[in-house]
Motif scaffolding. Structure first.
Motif, PDB file in Angstrom:
ATOM      1  N   ARG A 104      28.643  81.822  -9.684  1.00  0.00           N
ATOM      2  CA  ARG A 104      28.609  81.197 -11.007  1.00  0.00           C
ATOM      3  C   ARG A 104      30.029  80.771 -11.380  1.00  0.00           C
ATOM      4  O   ARG A 104      30.966  81.554 -11.297  1.00  0.00           O
ATOM      5  CB  ARG A 104      28.065  82.172 -12.044  1.00  0.00           C
ATOM      6  CG  ARG A 104      26.613  82.575 -11.837  1.00  0.00           C
ATOM      7  CD  ARG A 104      25.671  81.375 -11.862  1.00  0.00           C
ATOM      8  NE  ARG A 104      24.284  81.786 -11.943  1.00  0.00           N
ATOM      9  CZ  ARG A 104      23.523  81.622 -13.021  1.00  0.00           C
ATOM     10  NH1 ARG A 104      24.010  81.033 -14.099  1.00  0.00           N
ATOM     11  NH2 ARG A 104      22.272  82.034 -13.007  1.00  0.00           N
ATOM     12  N   ASN A 105      30.163  79.505 -11.787  1.00  0.00           N
ATOM     13  CA  ASN A 105      31.457  78.952 -12.172  1.00  0.00           C
ATOM     14  C   ASN A 105      31.645  79.129 -13.674  1.00  0.00           C
ATOM     15  O   ASN A 105      31.061  78.406 -14.474  1.00  0.00           O
ATOM     16  CB  ASN A 105      31.533  77.476 -11.787  1.00  0.00           C
ATOM     17  CG  ASN A 105      32.926  76.898 -11.948  1.00  0.00           C
ATOM     18  OD1 ASN A 105      33.677  77.289 -12.839  1.00  0.00           O
ATOM     19  ND2 ASN A 105      33.270  75.964 -11.084  1.00  0.00           N
ATOM     20  N   SER A 106      32.488  80.089 -14.050  1.00  0.00           N
ATOM     21  CA  SER A 106      32.674  80.407 -15.467  1.00  0.00           C
ATOM     22  C   SER A 106      33.412  79.304 -16.211  1.00  0.00           C
ATOM     23  O   SER A 106      33.357  79.238 -17.446  1.00  0.00           O
ATOM     24  CB  SER A 106      33.442  81.721 -15.611  1.00  0.00           C
ATOM     25  OG  SER A 106      34.734  81.616 -15.019  1.00  0.00           O
ATOM     26  N   GLN A 107      34.104  78.421 -15.474  1.00  0.00           N
ATOM     27  CA  GLN A 107      34.856  77.346 -16.116  1.00  0.00           C
ATOM     28  C   GLN A 107      33.967  76.151 -16.474  1.00  0.00           C
ATOM     29  O   GLN A 107      34.335  75.335 -17.311  1.00  0.00           O
ATOM     30  CB  GLN A 107      35.976  76.867 -15.177  1.00  0.00           C
ATOM     31  CG  GLN A 107      36.926  77.952 -14.718  1.00  0.00           C
ATOM     32  CD  GLN A 107      37.629  78.631 -15.874  1.00  0.00           C
ATOM     33  OE1 GLN A 107      38.201  77.968 -16.729  1.00  0.00           O
ATOM     34  NE2 GLN A 107      37.574  79.955 -15.906  1.00  0.00           N
ATOM     35  N   ILE A 108      32.813  76.054 -15.824  1.00  0.00           N
ATOM     36  CA  ILE A 108      31.942  74.890 -16.037  1.00  0.00           C
ATOM     37  C   ILE A 108      30.502  75.371 -16.217  1.00  0.00           C
ATOM     38  O   ILE A 108      29.700  75.404 -15.283  1.00  0.00           O
ATOM     39  CB  ILE A 108      32.021  73.885 -14.868  1.00  0.00           C
ATOM     40  CG1 ILE A 108      33.469  73.600 -14.465  1.00  0.00           C
ATOM     41  CG2 ILE A 108      31.304  72.584 -15.231  1.00  0.00           C
ATOM     42  CD1 ILE A 108      33.606  72.668 -13.284  1.00  0.00           C
ATOM     43  N   SER A 153      31.784  82.672  -8.737  1.00  0.00           N
ATOM     44  CA  SER A 153      32.175  81.766  -7.666  1.00  0.00           C
ATOM     45  C   SER A 153      33.585  82.038  -7.155  1.00  0.00           C
ATOM     46  O   SER A 153      33.990  81.492  -6.136  1.00  0.00           O
ATOM     47  CB  SER A 153      32.068  80.309  -8.134  1.00  0.00           C
ATOM     48  OG  SER A 153      32.891  80.099  -9.264  1.00  0.00           O
ATOM     49  N   SER A 154      34.318  82.880  -7.853  1.00  0.00           N
ATOM     50  CA  SER A 154      35.643  83.305  -7.398  1.00  0.00           C
ATOM     51  C   SER A 154      35.803  84.775  -7.754  1.00  0.00           C
ATOM     52  O   SER A 154      35.103  85.308  -8.620  1.00  0.00           O
ATOM     53  CB  SER A 154      36.741  82.457  -8.057  1.00  0.00           C
ATOM     54  OG  SER A 154      36.640  82.517  -9.467  1.00  0.00           O
ATOM     55  N   PRO A 155      36.730  85.474  -7.072  1.00  0.00           N
ATOM     56  CA  PRO A 155      36.844  86.913  -7.313  1.00  0.00           C
ATOM     57  C   PRO A 155      37.308  87.225  -8.732  1.00  0.00           C
ATOM     58  O   PRO A 155      38.023  86.431  -9.359  1.00  0.00           O
ATOM     59  CB  PRO A 155      37.884  87.356  -6.275  1.00  0.00           C
ATOM     60  CG  PRO A 155      38.649  86.125  -5.935  1.00  0.00           C
ATOM     61  CD  PRO A 155      37.669  85.003  -6.050  1.00  0.00           C
ATOM     62  N   TRP A 179      24.929  75.973 -20.632  1.00  0.00           N
ATOM     63  CA  TRP A 179      25.462  74.713 -21.115  1.00  0.00           C
ATOM     64  C   TRP A 179      25.308  74.599 -22.629  1.00  0.00           C
ATOM     65  O   TRP A 179      24.411  75.213 -23.209  1.00  0.00           O
ATOM     66  CB  TRP A 179      24.727  73.546 -20.458  1.00  0.00           C
ATOM     67  CG  TRP A 179      24.855  73.488 -18.975  1.00  0.00           C
ATOM     68  CD1 TRP A 179      23.934  73.871 -18.044  1.00  0.00           C
ATOM     69  CD2 TRP A 179      25.992  73.031 -18.234  1.00  0.00           C
ATOM     70  NE1 TRP A 179      24.411  73.673 -16.775  1.00  0.00           N
ATOM     71  CE2 TRP A 179      25.676  73.154 -16.863  1.00  0.00           C
ATOM     72  CE3 TRP A 179      27.248  72.510 -18.594  1.00  0.00           C
ATOM     73  CZ2 TRP A 179      26.574  72.785 -15.860  1.00  0.00           C
ATOM     74  CZ3 TRP A 179      28.131  72.145 -17.604  1.00  0.00           C
ATOM     75  CH2 TRP A 179      27.799  72.275 -16.249  1.00  0.00           C
ATOM     76  N   PRO A 180      26.154  73.776 -23.270  1.00  0.00           N
ATOM     77  CA  PRO A 180      25.927  73.494 -24.690  1.00  0.00           C
ATOM     78  C   PRO A 180      24.672  72.644 -24.869  1.00  0.00           C
ATOM     79  O   PRO A 180      24.075  72.165 -23.903  1.00  0.00           O
ATOM     80  CB  PRO A 180      27.198  72.717 -25.093  1.00  0.00           C
ATOM     81  CG  PRO A 180      27.697  72.110 -23.825  1.00  0.00           C
ATOM     82  CD  PRO A 180      27.357  73.103 -22.747  1.00  0.00           C
ATOM     83  N   SER A 181      24.290  72.428 -26.105  1.00  0.00           N
ATOM     84  CA  SER A 181      23.047  71.706 -26.381  1.00  0.00           C
ATOM     85  C   SER A 181      23.080  70.274 -25.851  1.00  0.00           C
ATOM     86  O   SER A 181      22.035  69.687 -25.567  1.00  0.00           O
ATOM     87  CB  SER A 181      22.780  71.684 -27.891  1.00  0.00           C
ATOM     88  OG  SER A 181      23.882  71.087 -28.578  1.00  0.00           O
ATOM     89  N   GLN A 186      32.037  67.526 -10.145  1.00  0.00           N
ATOM     90  CA  GLN A 186      30.817  68.007  -9.505  1.00  0.00           C
ATOM     91  C   GLN A 186      31.204  69.064  -8.464  1.00  0.00           C
ATOM     92  O   GLN A 186      32.346  69.525  -8.422  1.00  0.00           O
ATOM     93  CB  GLN A 186      30.044  66.843  -8.900  1.00  0.00           C
ATOM     94  CG  GLN A 186      29.826  65.665  -9.845  1.00  0.00           C
ATOM     95  CD  GLN A 186      29.152  66.037 -11.154  1.00  0.00           C
ATOM     96  OE1 GLN A 186      28.115  66.695 -11.164  1.00  0.00           O
ATOM     97  NE2 GLN A 186      29.734  65.609 -12.282  1.00  0.00           N
ATOM     98  N   TYR A 187      30.279  69.405  -7.573  1.00  0.00           N
ATOM     99  CA  TYR A 187      30.542  70.492  -6.619  1.00  0.00           C
ATOM    100  C   TYR A 187      30.184  70.036  -5.216  1.00  0.00           C
ATOM    101  O   TYR A 187      29.129  69.445  -4.993  1.00  0.00           O
ATOM    102  CB  TYR A 187      29.709  71.728  -6.986  1.00  0.00           C
ATOM    103  CG  TYR A 187      29.862  72.881  -6.020  1.00  0.00           C
ATOM    104  CD1 TYR A 187      31.033  73.624  -5.982  1.00  0.00           C
ATOM    105  CD2 TYR A 187      28.835  73.225  -5.147  1.00  0.00           C
ATOM    106  CE1 TYR A 187      31.182  74.688  -5.097  1.00  0.00           C
ATOM    107  CE2 TYR A 187      28.974  74.283  -4.263  1.00  0.00           C
ATOM    108  CZ  TYR A 187      30.149  75.010  -4.241  1.00  0.00           C
ATOM    109  OH  TYR A 187      30.295  76.051  -3.364  1.00  0.00           O
TER     110      TYR A 187
END
Length: 747
Positions: A51-55, A444-446, A584-586, A665-666
């Motif tokens: 899980r990417n906490s930044q996005i 997604s990162s330590p 995600w936001p609304s 994107q990823y």
């Protein structure tokens, strides 16, 4: 009784399955002391996600992970995990039924007249739980189900070609063929009381030497199905005439197809697609009988590539051998040596058995979609269960080498395991989860706040990838702290008694060279069981599939899972079902698209070439941009404006409207030895060892690269391998569905 110490190396599907079954007995801790050593910060191997906490706490996968409804052992294992974990009912994904949903809508792509045509397939939903199904099917049971599908397509073709004034009456003239139809008539007449008048007349004509024998494709396929139903029930292989009847009838149907349907294929997609499916089924049935698979086993045809085997058994090269279903299967198993899409190679026995099982053994949906990331759905609950049972986890433990010796009885053993400790933890243990909307997930990162600050700062500053084979962390650490990363050596009899090697096959040459020198069979396995790099990208979108122009959704409104498309990225899955489990936001994205395929890479440099994975990932970005710019228009026509891709359809921060929106994107490349996909190249199954098949008496191999009864890279093979490993050590589980799939049935 003293505990036996078991060291499990790696945290992929097989290793974790072995751990779950080893700890299934309530008194397991009286017998075993189990420690799992894992590179980096998360479990999962090729199936890891983060899980990417930044996005938006978005899910970032290694690729597309979908289970098939025929993954009998996999569903048994995960149902066991969820039932034993017993999550509260108000928790997200509290049961396996919440975690998986059946999926029936599959899409294939055909390339016709220099244009892509979409072939939507809405598979029937079958009652039942995949965990209650079986892969242990007798030869006649496989034939029975294959004939049932064949009959469906023959019926469609007969109806369609009759509209074009084509012949649907078939005559039998040869004496030998008459004798086979007499055998068919006698078998069916004795067993069925409700034979139709038309069929009764057909049967009587086979016995009356003065009468001509006339039939139709539907009659022949119907009576063939009745015969194989009988043989499926009694499993009798003793009468060769039964097989000759199958042989004769499918070849007669094949001749009818070629004479009446072939010229209609280019102009009528319904006829073309039914023809491909029927022709594919006929070629398989002919091959299974001609090659005496019932007597020799599916392994006997692993000396030839699947496409070559189909062609050898009469499949139409232009329409069937290179058809969307066949190409889609090669895409499914990434069956391209070195990622060269011109070099497809899959063992015929492996491919045929797999296709039959996928089509004939599923329950619920033909596929099942996970309702979060694979790490969230599979590896988080497994970790929770094992942790609660007392299994120990050593994260950030990079296995460097296994060293051999000889024990007091003169037996070869693994004597020592050398491990690099990648980081120093503040509290000595690592708590691996983040919680997203109440669901435990792998990041997604330590989580570097648990690492001593001086190391955490260096990892951030240098953007260190602790999961990469080519990581420059050892040199950065050496330059910063003036000493190498700390290491430890596990000793046999002190730290471990048995070793479960759950790291993938491509790692053997790097971690076990001394073992390979002593064990010729293990060395052969390391060289002959090949792997391929893969690539994947995910995009979050501002438009639904329909708004993008994809208008083939079935009445169920299921989102498509598509394959057989242009390469690279021959596979696309619409994954809007995951938006609600991200954060995600609304005004967040409306849709998600996953893409994946094999990746072209033939040479892998030494681990000192730290730029290698960076360069390969950059190529994935180039491939992904090209996919969107030039190749998705046939599927997403509304995402293009005057032949140019409209970058505004991508959900991205900021006001940029050009291809820079892709930067948020990823995408990833899977080139690491432990992440490359295991292939089933022609003739390789013979080199697969069983879990205890090495000369080292305390070493247990596990993974989708060992001998399992599937012998292909997939979750089901990995689960079966883990089950076999546990059984070899503790006797549990007693049975594994389908593990004898390559063995003959007799006669």
């Amino acid at each position: 009784m003293s505990q036996e110490k078991i060291a499990i190396l790696g945290g992929g599907v097989s290793a974790m399955t072995a751990a779950v079954y080893l700890t299934d007995q309530q008194n397991w801790q009286q017998k075993y002391d189990i420690t799992i050593y894992q590179l980096g910060w998360r479990l999962g191997g090729k199936g890891a996600s983060g899980r990417n906490s930044q996005i938006g706490e978005r899910i970032e996968e290694h690729g597309l992970h979908v289970w098939f409804g025929s993954y009998v052992n996999s569903f048994r294992a995960i149902e066991n995990v969820y039932n034993n974990l017993n999550r509260p009912s108000n928790m997200p994904l509290s049961s396996w039924e919440d975690a998986f949903k059946p999926h029936s809508f599959v899409v294939l792509q055909e390339y016709i007249d220099n244009a892509w045509e979409t072939w939507p397939i809405d598979f029937p939903v079958l009652d039942g739980n995949p965990a209650d199904a079986t892969l242990d099917l007798h030869f006649w049971q496989l034939i029975e189900m294959a004939v049932a599908w064949l009959r469906k397509f023959i019926g469609t073709l007969e109806e369609e070609v009759s509209k074009h004034n084509k012949i649907t009456k078939l005559q039998t003239t040869k004496r030998r063929d008459r004798s086979l139809l007499q055998h068919l008539a006698s078998q069916v007449s004795q067993a069925f009381d409700d034979v139709e008048d038309e069929v009764e007349d057909f049967f009587q004509s086979t016995h009356d030497e003065l009468r001509e024998i006339w039939s139709t494709p539907s009659i022949l396929s119907q009576q063939l199905q009745r015969l194989v139903n009988l043989r499926s029930a009694d499993k009798d292989l003793s009468n060769a005439k039964d097989r000759l009847v199958v042989w004769y009838l499918v070849r007669k149907l094949k001749r009818w197809l070629n004479s009446e349907a072939v010229e209609l294929l280019d102009d009528n997609p319904n006829i073309r697609r039914a023809y491909i499916c029927a022709d594919l089924g006929i070629a398989v049935l002919i091959g299974l009988i001609k090659d005496r698979v019932f007597a020799k086993g599916f392994g006997s045809i692993n000396n030839i590539d699947f496409k070559a085997w189909l062609k050898k058994n009469g499949a139409n090269k232009e329409y069937t051998v290179e058809s969307a279903p066949v190409r889609g299967f090669y895409d499914l198993v990434f069956g391209f040596v070195d990622g060269n899409f011109e070099e497809g190679d899959v063992e015929a026995g492996v491919a045929t058995l797999a296709m039959l099982r996928l089509m004939l053994c599923y329950r619920g949906g033909v596929m099942w979609k996970m309702q979060a990331g694979m790490g969230d759905v599979i590896f988080a609950p497994i970790y929770e269960l094992l942790k609660s049972r007392g299994v120990k986890f050593e994260f950030f433990s990079e296995v460097d080498s296994l060293l051999p010796s000889v024990d007091q009885n003169g037996k070869h053993v693994v004597e020592q395991i050398n491990i690099t400790q990648q980081v120093t933890l503040k509290d000595g243990s690592y708590q691996p989860f983040v919680f997203v909307k109440g669901l435990p997930c792998w990041p997604s990162s330590p989580l570097l706040d648990q690492v001593v600050p001086e190391q955490a700062n260096e990892i951030k500053q240098h953007n260190i990838n602790l999961e990469s084979f080519w990581s420059d962390w050892p040199s950065v650490y050496q330059n910063t702290f003036g000493q190498p990363l700390p290491t430890k050596s596990l000793q046999r009899g002190v730290d471990f008694d048995k070793v479960i090697f759950g790291i993938s096959v491509a790692s053997l040459v790097h971690l076990c060279p001394e073992l390979l020198q002593l064990d010729n069979k293990l060395n052969d396995q390391a060289k002959k069981v090949k792997t391929v790099a893969t690539q994947a990208f995910q995009v979050w979108l501002n438009k639904t599939d329909e708004q993008l122009g994809f208008n083939y959704s079935p009445p169920s409104e299921e989102r498509p899972i598509l394959s057989g498309f242009s390469q690279p990225f021959d596979t696309w899955a619409a994954m809007s079902n995951l938006i609600h489990v991200e954060d995600w936001p609304s005004n967040g994205p409306k849709n998600i698209a996953y893409f994946c395929s094999a990746f072209g890479c033939a040479d892998y440099p030494p681990r000192t070439d730290h730029n290698f994975p960076i360069e390969q990932k950059a190529q994935v970005k180039v491939n992904a941009l090209n996919k969107l710019q030039t190749e998705m228009q046939s599927l997403w026509p509304s995402a293009y404006d005057q032949q140019q891709f409209d970058w505004s359809v991508l959900f991205a921060p900021g006001n940029n409207m050009d291809e820079q929106r892709f930067d948020s994107q990823y995408w990833r490349v899977n080139v690491d030895p432990s992440e490359r996909y295991v292939l089933s190249v022609t003739g390789s199954s013979q080199y697969r060892l069983s879990t205890g098949g090495s000369i080292f008496t305390n070493l247990y191999l596990t993974g989708d690269w060992i001998q399992t009864g599937v012998n292909a890279g997939c979750v089901e093979a990995a689960v079966m391998a883990g089950m076999q490993t546990s059984r070899a050590i503790c006797g549990i589980p007693a049975s594994i569905s389908g593990e004898d799939g390559f063995e003959p049935d007799g006669a």
